[in-house]
Every structure is written in structure tokens, then in C-alpha cells.
Design an enzyme around this catalytic site. Sequence first.
Site, PDB file in Angstrom:
ATOM      1  CD  GLU B 209     -16.094 -80.672 -41.184  1.00  0.00           C
ATOM      2  OE1 GLU B 209     -15.804 -81.205 -42.250  1.00  0.00           O
ATOM      3  OE2 GLU B 209     -16.457 -79.482 -41.082  1.00  0.00           O
ATOM      4  CG  HIS B 247     -16.003 -77.319 -44.488  1.00  0.00           C
ATOM      5  ND1 HIS B 247     -16.713 -78.392 -44.014  1.00  0.00           N
ATOM      6  CD2 HIS B 247     -15.489 -77.695 -45.676  1.00  0.00           C
ATOM      7  CE1 HIS B 247     -16.608 -79.373 -44.875  1.00  0.00           C
ATOM      8  NE2 HIS B 247     -15.867 -78.973 -45.892  1.00  0.00           N
TER       9      HIS B 247
END
Lengths: 288, 288, 365, 365
Positions: B209, B247
Site C-alpha cells: 500500500e 489506515h
Amino acid sequence: MAIIVDEKTRVLIQGITGHQGTFHTKEMLRFGTKVVAGVTPGKGGAEVHGVPVFNEVKEAVDETGANTSLVLVPARFAKDAIIEAIDAGIRTIVVITEHIPFHDTIEIVHYARYKKVTMVGPNCPGVASPGKAKVGIFPNHIFREGNIGVASRSGTLTYEIVDSLSREGFGQSTCVGLGGDPVTGLNFVEVLEMFERDEETRAIVMVGEIGGVAEEEAAEYIKDHISKPVFAFIAGRTAPPEKRMGHAGAIISRGRGTAKSKIEALRKAGVAVAEFPDEIAKLIKENT
Amino acid sequence: MAIIVDEKTRVLIQGITGHQGTFHTKEMLRFGTKVVAGVTPGKGGAEVHGVPVFNEVKEAVDETGANTSLVLVPARFAKDAIIEAIDAGIRTIVVITEHIPFHDTIEIVHYARYKKVTMVGPNCPGVASPGKAKVGIFPNHIFREGNIGVASRSGTLTYEIVDSLSREGFGQSTCVGLGGDPVTGLNFVEVLEMFERDEETRAIVMVGEIGGVAEEEAAEYIKDHISKPVFAFIAGRTAPPEKRMGHAGAIISRGRGTAKSKIEALRKAGVAVAEFPDEIAKLIKENT
Amino acid sequence: MKLLEYQGKHLFERYGIPIPRGRVVDSEEEIKDIPLPCVIKAQVTVGGRGKAGLIKEARSEEEARRVATDLLGKRLKDIPVRKLLVEEKVEIDKEIYLSFSIDTSKRAYLLMANSLGGVDIESIPDEKIVKEWINPLIGLQPFNVRRVVERLNVAQRKEIYDIISGMYRIFKDYDCELVEINPLALTREGKLIALDSKIIVNDDALFRHPDLVEEDEGIDPIEREAKQKGIAFVRLDGNIGVIANGAGLTMATLDALKNYGGDAGVFLDLGGTDDVEKVKQAFQLMKKAKPKVILLNLFGGITKCDTVAKGVELVISEEGIECPIVARIKGVNEEEAREILKNAGIEAVENLHEAARLATEFAKR
Amino acid sequence: MKLLEYQGKHLFERYGIPIPRGRVVDSEEEIKDIPLPCVIKAQVTVGGRGKAGLIKEARSEEEARRVATDLLGKRLKDIPVRKLLVEEKVEIDKEIYLSFSIDTSKRAYLLMANSLGGVDIESIPDEKIVKEWINPLIGLQPFNVRRVVERLNVAQRKEIYDIISGMYRIFKDYDCELVEINPLALTREGKLIALDSKIIVNDDALFRHPDLVEEDEGIDPIEREAKQKGIAFVRLDGNIGVIANGAGLTMATLDALKNYGGDAGVFLDLGGTDDVEKVKQAFQLMKKAKPKVILLNLFGGITKCDTVAKGVELVISEEGIECPIVARIKGVNEEEAREILKNAGIEAVENLHEAARLATEFAKR
């Protein structure tokens, strides 16, 4: 081989420009030790007996490849100096300084373990492998090359015992001063393990003192793990309880740490225990 | 073989009596995982799907031989729970909990390393070795036994990718959810090293990511140390800078951590990078 | 949570770090007995105040009031200016940069310093930044600070030492992700003063710091509402509203859209939930952002597909959704979900490619 | 440094640990407005106050004054009672033992607890003591405290939890070797109160705690003087004064004496010094202890033998030493030392056996 310090040892002295630092730099060089650098914050650029002085450990390590540090700085700066050495990549740290605050020592000991650094001391005379290197403050003249491994919680008493071993023809592989504080980086068990693995060492001498249970733990360990003969002397058979006999660690507290319990445990583990310091050589002669 | 969890894994669930704990206990048991104990302070003596509940980790470890812990406790109690598990002798800890204060996590990660405990997470879906054990919250049905090692910073995206691998006939040796926080116990590099050593693993899939430099470091590592083929997907190619994409770790901050830099680094290291999650199986077919 | 400059400076003061004399005002009437000449600084957490003309000087109270009136009407990146910090103007000899942050790759605290402060640290070449890493288990040691002070080449060593120590205590005591002083000014009189403060407190640790109160900065009301409801909602520049479960999957959906030429206007991560009510709330939030089309991408696990479908159905039946919905459904209970959505008039596709293509098409109509 | 009970209780109070109402007095006149009935406790750091009758109760102010007058005249192990703590008498339902200390072998902090407080922890069988080890790098965690509280079987869990947490903070903040509450009383009203305090602060860390002031307890003036001069001096029961360099060597000398039937009256470790003046001071201290004979055992290294000999010579020439001296000299510059001592009328032997035998002989004359 020898343990902890040997011909590959490249020493950096933290606190090199002080009175002690200057004196012991000379003595270590005379011993044949590779003293490659010194550190005293603010004194970078100076030299002590030809050894270059740096402001910071990192700098000193980068420039000289030092892998071992001798700590001679005052007690209140010791924690800082030791963490600096650990973070700079030093692999073995010998701490001579005494009176380091106890809570500092216990944190340092764990941090060194975390970083897989071997820490000897504090409040110890150092480590010497005759013919190879001395990182400490022992007098040079007492040593002789040989096959006896010595581990001791004491200072001058060790000198006395090593001196008498040398005179009787028993040279040493390595002599390790563990230090007189209640918590130290290495205890008997760790050093016994190293001596057991060291091919050069044929017999082991332990010099213990009252206080703590390091000797009892060593006795337990010897039973199961040590194949080489072990000899011991324990100081403080006549010391009264609850009084600190000089060292912070040398105290019989709450009934624990008596010489009697240590001597009994060692004898049960098959260790020959001497009554007088100069008896050890005789015991070795008789038992090897 | 598999990595981190296998047939020898005996799981203890910290926070077993909660809603999540109860649900996942059943799911893990269904997967075939040996769930041997649960801990919830104050709930000792209860049972969850036949698994005994204890008040303390030490007690649970002593009674059941648990060696792995799954942490499902609320964020503010997580540090306590994890240190308790480490001190009780648990060897592998999988932390599902999200929103653990960052300064807690960074201390825990170091403490686990000091104690040589493998810690996965926090804020991760867990670890699963199909046919052996699942310690985590992945859906059971997506897995299939096989030889692909999967390491991922994501949750459901991993499920999606694993599911598509399974459908295409590519089973998994182990699937590791690293977690979406900025600091985690294991990063790609450590898991790549484990997969390289694992005989059962033939190829490796990385799901990355935006945020941080873990993928770039992995690329560096792959160049020199990984002989097995590696495939990757990086989420967040179109994410704007300075915004947290769900996140805590998924943020392009100060120009670093872009998908572009990660994809480039991985391609330079010989990694085949997919544009869509379902492309990975195709890439594996083409390249192995 | 980003602290406003004046909040950070209050912390600095408590930890012995010198700051300029001054005070905070939220109206021009409060400007009285101020130090002169003064600097008037808009209190917003977004960067680039200087360039945007939101930091001004004044030499008289009258001028200061005029400046204040002007500033209090402005906005920066859509954030209205609601407070001003009025401070003595300091004559600067040298500017220093200091910060504590976290190196996530080394898993250590990072102390950075530079004697070319006053500009963005990002614009300074890496080799000119002094860096010192601190192990979290042992904490900051005097040698770390000495190494940094040594390289800053400033005579006020003791003062800088104390400032760095104070910053570290704030960093630890307040669970900070960043404590930054940029610049720390060395004045003509040889004093060190923190001219700015930038402090970011870890949101996950706010429960330990009830003394920190978030200022209402007038940020996007939808983002605020989402935060309160525990839904990850990020506003973007496009016109497609993306809802998915899981941050990675939501990002991957955004990326897939781009592959077909579509631009997301909302990133909405449902997270792991199996609660119809929460799904309903998420769609209500999405509606408020007025997207041209909603793209729902679901991989059912803990979040079961039919639960989400029920939530969508509820919103449609109760209040309606004006824009078209493209749904891609996979995983646990996908068949049931398809059925429910079909009855609500939404045809689900199975493939992300197809979904992205379709959504982009709707958005361009 | 051992804190007196009342000093420890002041720390307890600051850290939120409940203590009985009361105050410290150093004369009977100060006894006014005291809680009644009360307990009057002599403030000395040596143990065994209870058995020695130095803790008494009183039901009226008049009785309290009488008790105080009596106690203030007493001594315990030669230590005069100079202060009294007058406290409310508490009705006790149960007594608990709590302490933080150090496990030197595990290199960890040790939290101990027991629900049979009030007696010496040494007299309690090991399996009845709850022990919890704490790693110094990570510190006390809630689970450590919970494990202990759980086993104490007391309803006041939250209160004990807070007391243990407070003790730990004192332990760390004040560099303690021991923080002990024995007993922590559970009163009939269900309250927890620390009835006693025992705190030992690490001497080597006192420089960090200028707020701690050592009470003049009237301890042995020679030991006090030695401490000030940095000489390790311990008074023992025999009549031979032992001086050596190094603690281990000094202890070994004591042991050797015992082998020949001799008893040391002083343990004096010169330490590592090469300063004639310090040697002189050591011998002056030794003289004050009036031994029947002095046994000097030297292994020269950093402490050179001739330096010590010069110091001895100086004391003899300047002020004389009345008792005989037996000297055993080895190591660096031993020849020079022998010569110097010979000129001062002292014959040195080379052997510890011989020295111990000789000293014992002199002592028995």
C-alpha cells in the site's frame, strides 16, 4: 582463543583524558593491547600516548575500527557513555566505573543484552588475556600466558590469586573481573559457559564473595554443564550480616549470600574450595 | 513446513469472551487450528466453544502449553496484554487490534524483539497456513493448500487476492497479514526471508500500500537475497498526498511513500507488479 | 490531532521552551496592550500560511486591528481563520530547525536538526540535516543531544540542549507523532526563541490526554460526522463515490476506476462491520457528498454481503438515493445480496473491471 | 540511605498512598492536639523496634507525654531515639505485606506480597509469598499488579492496585533499593492504611535526590567520618584492626585471622589510591577505633606499596601509633615499602598465614 578479549580486540577508552585514563592507556599499550582510540567530549583532536582522542564514540568507531570499549567515566555519566558505545556498534564493553546508580546499571545491562553486546562490570578491574590483550586496570606484571581461566567478583584479591598462580607456573587463558556490584553484565554462569567452550582453557578458577546467589547458581550450572575442573575461593567467611563489606554487592542480607552456603554449594558440585588465597595453586596441582 | 504458524501451533486467544473472540474461536476451530485456551481477566473458569478461559496468560500457558497468542483486546489494553503474553513465554503473537497508541506499539515491538518473540501486526488480519492452522480473522473459505507465500499490508484486499489465487489453482503455503499501522512487528523484509527459507514456498506474493518505505526496502532485499519469483500488487496509485486512506500507515507524507516509487523499485528488483488485484494469478501463470 | 500554533506554544511554555510574548485573540476588539511592533498569525493547521499572506506585521495597535479584521475574514484551503496569535516581533540573527518524529522503517524516534531553519525541511538536502535515532526502550540520552548541538554550531549550547530535552518530554508525555520548531530563532541579543510550533498528537492516544481539546477549525462537516461515527471518509477531487470494505480494497477500487478514466470524489471504507445500521449511516454520508454515481465494491467476510445489501435497500426504501449505484459483490452470502439488490433495482456485477468501467460511464453522462 | 518511617510516609502521602493521621515530634512538649488513642513510635532505622519496646500506645495526652519522655531517652543498638511519630491508633482487621525490591540474579524488579503482613517477611514460607518480576526496560504493567491483587484475596482491589502503582513510582522516581509497606492494614471500616514504611534509597543515586536529607541518627562517629572521607570502614566485634586495599582482599584477611583464632574489630578498605594523605587519614581513623593490634595487608598495584608505607611512617612520626602493627606487603614497590617500614620500626612479613598468626598472638596478649 581466550574469551571476551584477544588479538582482534581494538580498544576505545571512554574517559581517556582523565588521570586514570592516561595512566591505564600507557599500561594497556605496554601489555600489547591495541588501544586505537579515546573519547572525551570536548577534547576531540588531542592525543594520549599517541592514541587519538575523539568527541564521540561513533566518530571514533568509524575512524579506527574500535570494537571494544573501556569505560572510565565518572558514575553519573556512565549510562550515557555506555548507551553511546552500544548504539555506535561497539561489541564488548568493560565498565570499570564504580558507584553507578543501581537503576542505571540494571537498564544498561538489559539494553546491552538486547543489542547482543557483551558487557563486563561495572565496578570491575577488567578482562585480560595474557599475550593478547588487557582491557582493564589490573597490574601488568601479575599475568603469565597459560590455560587457567579466572573469573572473579573481586579486585586486588584477584591480583593476589593470579599472581600466586603465575608464580607457581599456572598461566592464564583469560582473567575476567565480573565486578563487585549487585547486578553485573556477566555473572559466573555466563563466563563458565565461555570457558567451557574455549579450547585454550583447561581449568577454571572462581573467586567469589559474600552477597547475592551468583556462586550458588554457578554451582548448579557446573554440575550439569562444566566438564573442566573448577577451583574456588570465597571471601567473607567471617563477615557479619547486614553490613556492606566495601562493595555494594558484598552484603549478607536477610540471611542470604553467606560464604557458608556458597562453599557448600560449590563443594557439592565437585569444586575444590581453598581456605586461603594462596592455596589455589596447590589445589590445582593436586587435582589436575 | 509453512512459516510462523503450523501444525505445532497451540493458540491462546486474548479477549476470547468478547463478540469477536467468540466468533473467531469457532472459525479457527473449524479451520482445524488447535485453539487450546482463552484469557479474559475476571472470566477464568468459563468456556468458549469448549475452549477453557483463564484469568491470566501464565496460568493458561502452564495448563495448556499454548505457544501462540491471538490478541483481540481493545486498543488501550493491548500493550498490557502483549507484554503479559511475552513474559509468560508465548513465542508468537498475532495482534489484530487496531488503533493501538503508536508509542505503545513501538515499545512493544522492541520488547518482543528483545525477548525473541515473533510479533505480527498490530491492525492485521492474522496468519494462516492452509491445512495447518489459522491464527486470525480471515474468512476460512478463501484458502487452499499450496505453495504460494502471501505477505500483505492490507485486509480485505488480501482476501480478494487469496480468493482469486485459490480459484485459479494457486494454493498458499502461508498467508501473513503484516498490518496497516506505520510500525509493525514484521515487515516485508522479515517475511520474505522466512519464505525464502521455507521449502514449501515456491513463489511469493506481496500486497503493498502507499505510505512508509517497507516496499522499497523489500525491493532492495529481493535483489540480493530472494531467489524465488515475487509478484506484487500496490494499492493507492491514485491516492492524494497528506490524506490518510483509512489506515494510519496508508498516507503519502512529505512526498514519500507513493505507489509510483514502490512499483518502480519492485520492478527494478525483477518483481512482476499487477495493475488489478485479479491479475496476480495470471502473472504467476505467465512467469513460473 | 494537529495542535494549532498557539496550543503548541502553550505546551512549549510549560516545558521551559522560550516563546515570544503574545496572546491569542478571536476578534479585533481584543487587540489591546499588545507588544509592538508585532506579528499577527492566523491560527490554522493547514500549511502555507506565509505564502497565503496569513502572517502579517503591524507597528501600531491601530494597524494591528486593521490587519486582524482583514485576516479574520480569510480562508486557507477552505478553512476559515477564526483565531489569531499576536506576538512581539523578534529580530532574527539565525534560524534553526528542530524536530522529533518517528522513523517507521528503523522503528525508532528520530531527532532532526538543521541550522538553515525557516524553510520547509523537505527543501533542505538530506546531507545537511543532522539526524539522531533514539531507541524507544532506552529513550533519549545526553549523547544524542550533544551530537546534535555540536553540529548546529551555535554558542548557546546549554540553551539548545534544554530546548531539545523539553521537546522530547512533550513528544513522549503527549504521545506525539511530531514535535517541530521551525524556526527556532537566535535573536540579535543572543536569545533562542521558538517562533513557530507544529505538534501532531497520535489520535489513537487522545484518550490519555483529556487536557488537549481539538479546536473547531470549521473542517468539512461530512468528514467530521464520519469521524464521529468511526467511518473512514476522505473527500477527493472526482465525482464518483466509492464505498468498499477495507482500506486496501477501497484504494484498489479507486485505482481501478482511474484505469477506466474515472475519478473518485469520495473514499469511504465501511471497515469490518456486520451492522445494517452502520451501512445505512455510510450511505447517508455518501449521499451528502452528492456523487454522480456510487460504486460499491464488496468482498464479504466478517462484513457479510447480504448485510450491506440490506443497508442499501433500507436507505433506498426509506429516503431514496438519487444517483445510480454500481455494485460489485463477492464473498460470504453474495447470492443473497444480489437478490436483495436486484429487488431494490440494482444489478450487481461480479467483476471489478466491469464495475469500474460502468461507474465511469455513468459519471461521464 | 535508609529513610526513617516518617520520611517514607511523607513520600507515601505525596504518591497517594493512605497513611494514619499523625505527626513527628522531637520533644514531649510538642505533644498537643494529637489523635487519641494514639501509637507512639521511635524513629530509628534499625530493625526490631517493636520487640525492644519502642512502639507504645497512649489513650490520653498526658499518657502520651509520659510515653514520649520515656522513649526519647532510650537507645536501640546504640542508636539514640531522637524523634517520635505520634499517630492515630487504627483498628486492624487484616494485615498485608507489599514491597518492591530487586532480584539481582534475575536482574529484574521484584514485587512481593503476602496477606499475612505484620511479621517479618523472612519468617513467611516462600510458597506463601506472591512474587512478580518486572523487566526494567518495559516497567510495571497492569497485569503484574492484577496478578498480585488477585492473590491477596481482599475486596478493596482498586485501592490496593493504586497503592502498588504508587509504590512503584516511588521505587523508580527515587532510585530505591527497597520500598516496603509492612503492614498495610485493612481496617475494620474497610480502609487500607500503610502502618509502616521502609524505604532504602540507593546511595550512588543520592545526587539525583537533593530533596532527601539524611537524618542525623547519631550513628558511630568514626563510621560517619570514614564515609565522608570515602573510606570503607566497618566496625566489627573483635579487637584487631584490619587495613587492606580492596574489599575482597580485606575480607580474605578477616577470614585468615579467624583461621588462627583472631577476631577483627575493624574492616578498613583503603581502596584504589596512591595518595599518602588518604593513607594517613585511614590510619588516623583506625587509631580512633583503638584496636589492640593493626594488621596491614597490601597487594600493591595502583595502590603502590611504598605510598602506603610512607603514610604509615608519617602517622608514626607525627603522632605515634600506640598498638603494634603487623604488615604483610606484596606487589608493586614492595622492597621500598619494607625498607620504609623497617626504618619506622615495623618488620614486614611476606605471607598472609604468618601475618594472621602474629596479629592474633599480639591481640591475645
